[in-house]
Motif scaffolding. Structure first.
Motif, PDB file in Angstrom:
ATOM      1  N   ASP A  27     -88.491 -21.688 164.998  1.00 25.10           N
ATOM      2  CA  ASP A  27     -87.889 -22.964 163.722  1.00 25.10           C
ATOM      3  C   ASP A  27     -86.412 -22.256 163.292  1.00 25.10           C
ATOM      4  O   ASP A  27     -86.340 -21.617 162.215  1.00 25.10           O
ATOM      5  N   ALA A  28     -85.412 -23.141 164.443  1.00 25.02           N
ATOM      6  CA  ALA A  28     -84.348 -22.481 163.345  1.00 25.02           C
ATOM      7  C   ALA A  28     -83.960 -23.097 162.163  1.00 25.02           C
ATOM      8  O   ALA A  28     -83.138 -22.577 161.588  1.00 25.02           O
ATOM      9  N   ASP A  29     -84.179 -24.235 161.937  1.00 28.30           N
ATOM     10  CA  ASP A  29     -83.864 -24.034 160.380  1.00 28.30           C
ATOM     11  C   ASP A  29     -84.700 -23.445 159.279  1.00 28.30           C
ATOM     12  O   ASP A  29     -83.903 -23.369 158.438  1.00 28.30           O
ATOM     13  N   GLY A  30     -85.818 -23.044 159.664  1.00 27.48           N
ATOM     14  CA  GLY A  30     -87.031 -21.692 158.408  1.00 27.48           C
ATOM     15  C   GLY A  30     -85.923 -20.695 158.609  1.00 27.48           C
ATOM     16  O   GLY A  30     -86.579 -20.270 157.444  1.00 27.48           O
ATOM     17  N   TRP A  31     -84.684 -20.383 159.499  1.00 26.80           N
ATOM     18  CA  TRP A  31     -83.807 -19.127 159.127  1.00 26.80           C
ATOM     19  C   TRP A  31     -82.733 -18.830 158.381  1.00 26.80           C
ATOM     20  O   TRP A  31     -82.618 -17.666 157.546  1.00 26.80           O
ATOM     21  N   GLN A  32     -82.803 -20.268 157.986  1.00 19.79           N
ATOM     22  CA  GLN A  32     -81.371 -20.605 157.333  1.00 19.79           C
ATOM     23  C   GLN A  32     -81.054 -19.056 155.222  1.00 19.79           C
ATOM     24  O   GLN A  32     -80.427 -19.043 155.436  1.00 19.79           O
ATOM     25  N   LEU A  36     -82.879 -17.795 166.202  1.00 15.02           N
ATOM     26  CA  LEU A  36     -82.388 -16.929 165.433  1.00 15.02           C
ATOM     27  C   LEU A  36     -81.004 -17.086 165.694  1.00 15.02           C
ATOM     28  O   LEU A  36     -80.162 -16.527 164.501  1.00 15.02           O
ATOM     29  N   LEU A  37     -80.229 -16.657 166.640  1.00 12.02           N
ATOM     30  CA  LEU A  37     -78.967 -16.270 166.579  1.00 12.02           C
ATOM     31  C   LEU A  37     -77.992 -17.757 166.186  1.00 12.02           C
ATOM     32  O   LEU A  37     -76.661 -17.261 166.372  1.00 12.02           O
ATOM     33  N   ALA A  38     -78.253 -19.076 167.265  1.00 14.42           N
ATOM     34  CA  ALA A  38     -78.024 -20.265 166.151  1.00 14.42           C
ATOM     35  C   ALA A  38     -77.762 -19.993 164.971  1.00 14.42           C
ATOM     36  O   ALA A  38     -76.495 -20.009 164.152  1.00 14.42           O
ATOM     37  N   ALA A  39     -79.142 -19.725 164.044  1.00 13.68           N
ATOM     38  CA  ALA A  39     -79.373 -19.319 162.174  1.00 13.68           C
ATOM     39  C   ALA A  39     -78.011 -18.071 162.097  1.00 13.68           C
ATOM     40  O   ALA A  39     -77.840 -18.814 160.524  1.00 13.68           O
ATOM     41  N   ALA A  42     -75.232 -18.631 159.517  1.00 15.62           N
ATOM     42  CA  ALA A  42     -75.085 -18.233 158.067  1.00 15.62           C
ATOM     43  C   ALA A  42     -74.098 -16.999 157.977  1.00 15.62           C
ATOM     44  O   ALA A  42     -74.010 -15.947 157.117  1.00 15.62           O
ATOM     45  N   GLY A  43     -72.991 -17.331 158.878  1.00 12.92           N
ATOM     46  CA  GLY A  43     -72.368 -15.947 159.050  1.00 12.92           C
ATOM     47  C   GLY A  43     -72.575 -15.004 159.344  1.00 12.92           C
ATOM     48  O   GLY A  43     -71.960 -13.158 158.786  1.00 12.92           O
ATOM     49  N   VAL A  44     -73.986 -14.414 159.768  1.00  9.34           N
ATOM     50  CA  VAL A  44     -74.218 -12.869 160.386  1.00  9.34           C
ATOM     51  C   VAL A  44     -73.927 -12.309 161.688  1.00  9.34           C
ATOM     52  O   VAL A  44     -73.957 -12.961 162.872  1.00  9.34           O
TER      53      VAL A  44
END
Length: 347
Positions: free
Chosen positions: A54-59, A98-101, A105-107
């Motif tokens: 879930d790419a949106d769930g990581w934010q 996870l990597l896209a998120a 997020a600038g991580v």
């Protein structure tokens, strides 16, 4: 540091959680709590339950994070080709999400749990032809009890060598293919996002809190379970296949060291390291060491059975991790494996 730890409720993840906490780091804990890994157990306190895909769930979890320590994965070889979508979904897509998120997020710092399975067969030398790269062992030879790896040029039995991180990647099963994919996604992310990655190629991890009798159990746990049932540990092939067994406490410490190292690494960098004891052990010796520590030791049974797709020898070189990370394993198999026979397990 603020560290986002995926797979935090798992065998290795929980050990890393404890090690990061002991060093004073703030840990953001995430786990999908997959039934195959956790057998229906509830999530530990302060753990966010999240589907890694879930790419949106990581934010919201990535806010203020300095380093991502990515342990979450479906493990095991994969029983059949029908398992391919499972590995691709959780390990490949989950890592990509996870990597896209993280980039959004600038991580920019990642410690990735990889595996020695990316190497396929280990490194070998022929007495006549020097270092060679053999193909998979043939079913007919295995059926005949010939478990060794042979020179593709002359057919001689090969001597196993230490595998270092420059060895070619040669995945032999679904899990191995997914770990190679994770490394490639991470390296591409580092270049595109200006991130830095340390990939830790774990060898055979064992120790307290290992799951009992699941696809996430290693061979040492299976030997222990046999002993507890009053049965002889069953050793495949002739028992002389060699591996490197590394204690989970050493793996956890390697992640703490890697988190510090990646925080200071150059943008766009990717580095892989073997995480291993540096002390090769045959599978028969592993069974014997676990039996030595058991309340009721039973001599292991060498079965001659085999699993198509298993590799013969994978013996790691720990030199790069020692030289560049300053990491050396501290728990030897001679000490750790007998102690494992009575260590607390999960499930």
């Amino acid at each position: 540091m603020r560290v986002l730890l995926t797979g935090s409720a798992g065998f290795i993840g929980s050990a890393i959680d404890s090690a990061l906490d002991a060093e004073g780091h703030e840990v953001v804990r995430v786990d999908a709590m997959l039934p195959a890994a956790h057998q229906g157990a509830a999530a530990p306190p302060h753990t966010e339950v999240l589907d890694v895909r879930d790419a949106d769930g990581w934010q919201h979890l990535l806010t203020g994070v300095d380093v991502v320590c990515h342990q979450a994965a479906v493990v095991g070889a994969g029983a059949s080709t029908a398992d391919l979508p499972l590995y691709a979904a959780h390990n490949d897509l989950g890592t990509a999400a996870l990597l896209a998120a993280a980039a959004g997020a600038g991580v920019r710092r990642l410690v990735l749990a990889s595996s020695m399975v990316v190497y396929g067969e280990g490194a070998y030398a022929c007495p006549t032809h020097g270092e060679v790269s053999p193909g998979p062992r043939e079913r007919a030879a295995l059926d005949a009890g010939d478990f060794e790896v042979h020179c593709p040029a002359c057919g001689a039995a090969l001597e196993s060598l230490l595998v270092d991180e420059s060895a070619p990647l040669d995945p032999r099963n679904a899990y191995a293919a997914s770990k190679v994919a994770q490394e490639h996604y991470a390296a591409a992310w580092a270049r595109q996002a200006g991130g830095s990655v340390v990939a830790l190629r774990y060898h055979n991890v064992y120790g307290p809190r290992m799951p009992r009798d699941t696809p996430y159990s290693g061979v040492a746990a299976m030997f222990r379970s046999s002993l507890e049932r009053g049965e002889a540990p069953r050793v495949f092939e002739d028992g002389r296949q060699r591996r490197d067994f590394v204690h989970v406490d050493d793996v956890a410490r390697a992640n703490v060291v890697a988190a510090a190292a990646v925080a200071g690494a150059a943008p766009g960098s990717f580095a892989a390291y073997n995480v291993a004891s540096g002390l090769p052990t045959t599978i028969a010796e592993v069974a014997g060491l676990v039996a030595r520590g058991a309340a009721h030791p039973i001599e292991p049974a060498i079965t001659g059975d085999y699993r198509l797709g298993d590799v013969r020898h994978v013996v790691a070189s720990p030199a790069r991790a020692a030289a560049e990370l300053g990491f050396r394993a501290e728990v030897t198999p001679e000490v750790g494996l007998p102690a494992f026979a009575t260590a607390p397990l999960r499930g």
